[in-house]
Write a protein that holds these residues in place. Structure first.
Motif, mmCIF file in Angstrom:
data_model
loop_
_atom_site.group_PDB
_atom_site.id
_atom_site.type_symbol
_atom_site.label_atom_id
_atom_site.label_comp_id
_atom_site.label_asym_id
_atom_site.label_seq_id
_atom_site.Cartn_x
_atom_site.Cartn_y
_atom_site.Cartn_z
ATOM 1 N N ALA A 44 0.834 -1.212 0.000
ATOM 2 C CA ALA A 44 0.000 0.000 0.000
ATOM 3 C C ALA A 44 0.869 1.262 0.000
ATOM 4 O O ALA A 44 0.568 2.225 -0.723
ATOM 5 N N LEU A 45 1.924 1.279 0.790
ATOM 6 C CA LEU A 45 2.810 2.440 0.836
ATOM 7 C C LEU A 45 3.539 2.636 -0.495
ATOM 8 O O LEU A 45 3.694 3.765 -0.964
ATOM 9 N N ASP A 46 3.978 1.528 -1.098
ATOM 10 C CA ASP A 46 4.644 1.613 -2.401
ATOM 11 C C ASP A 46 3.675 2.104 -3.473
ATOM 12 O O ASP A 46 4.046 2.874 -4.347
ATOM 13 N N ARG A 47 2.426 1.711 -3.383
ATOM 14 C CA ARG A 47 1.407 2.185 -4.328
ATOM 15 C C ARG A 47 1.245 3.695 -4.184
ATOM 16 O O ARG A 47 1.252 4.434 -5.156
ATOM 17 N N ASP A 48 1.109 4.160 -2.959
ATOM 18 C CA ASP A 48 0.908 5.587 -2.702
ATOM 19 C C ASP A 48 2.114 6.429 -3.123
ATOM 20 O O ASP A 48 1.958 7.571 -3.545
ATOM 21 N N ALA A 49 3.306 5.856 -3.011
ATOM 22 C CA ALA A 49 4.537 6.575 -3.353
ATOM 23 C C ALA A 49 4.909 6.430 -4.833
ATOM 24 O O ALA A 49 5.891 7.019 -5.270
ATOM 25 N N ILE A 83 -3.198 1.822 -11.620
ATOM 26 C CA ILE A 83 -3.421 2.911 -10.666
ATOM 27 C C ILE A 83 -4.246 4.017 -11.324
ATOM 28 O O ILE A 83 -5.217 4.506 -10.730
ATOM 29 N N ASP A 86 -7.824 3.143 -11.615
ATOM 30 C CA ASP A 86 -8.391 2.814 -10.304
ATOM 31 C C ASP A 86 -8.629 1.321 -10.109
ATOM 32 O O ASP A 86 -9.460 0.923 -9.306
ATOM 33 N N ALA A 90 -6.048 3.500 -3.747
ATOM 34 C CA ALA A 90 -5.335 3.792 -2.499
ATOM 35 C C ALA A 90 -5.924 2.901 -1.415
ATOM 36 O O ALA A 90 -7.144 2.753 -1.313
ATOM 37 N N GLY A 92 -5.089 2.651 2.242
ATOM 38 C CA GLY A 92 -5.337 3.103 3.609
ATOM 39 C C GLY A 92 -4.840 2.105 4.635
ATOM 40 O O GLY A 92 -4.059 1.209 4.336
#
Length: 144
Positions: A44-49, A83, A86, A90, A92
């Motif tokens: 999830a963090l890698d996706r957001d970054a 991404i 969608d 994201a 969460g």
């Protein structure tokens, strides 16, 4: 009398062995759950970054192959497209983790991930998954 005492000691030893084994099994389940949760959180963090290469590395081999085949491009471009469309929302924070042997489901605020444990650790087998009543999840990224 001595035979009774030995049987009682043997029963107690067997009970203790079962209790220790049970505690070890619970620890193993907790360790698998924690490891699956950690991998889902990293994903999830890698996706957001926008760390597409790390997202690709986190995918199970069959999932990566299907993603590339469906997108008709390399994994990084396919992840970027997922991404943008969608199909990989994201995620969460983690809300729940379920582990069944070498498989896990991690429910996050905005996504559900499915993972499998491989010799090198947990890998994402499906992401961008939405529950559907009385039907299997619908996943934007999934393995073949």
């Amino acid at each position: 009398m001595n035979g009774s005492r030995y049987r009682h000691a043997a029963v107690r030893a067997a009970g203790l062995a079962l209790a220790v084994t049970g505690v070890g099994a619970c620890g193993a389940v907790e360790e698998r759950r924690d490891a699956a949760q950690a991998e889902a959180t990293r994903f999830a963090l890698d996706r957001d970054a926008g760390r597409h290469a790390l997202l690709c590395a986190a995918l199970a081999p069959g999932t990566r192959d299907e993603l590339e085949e469906t997108a008709r491009s390399g994994c990084r471009d396919a992840i970027r497209q997922a991404i943008e469309e969608d199909d990989l929302p994201a995620a969460g924070a983690v809300r729940a983790v379920d582990v069944w042997g070498d498989r896990a489901r991690v429910v996050l605020e905005g996504d559900t991930l499915f993972l499998s444990r491989f010799p090198g650790g947990w890998k994402v087998t499906a992401a961008g998954c939405e529950p559907r009543p009385d039907q299997p999840y619908r996943c934007g990224i999934k393995g073949g």
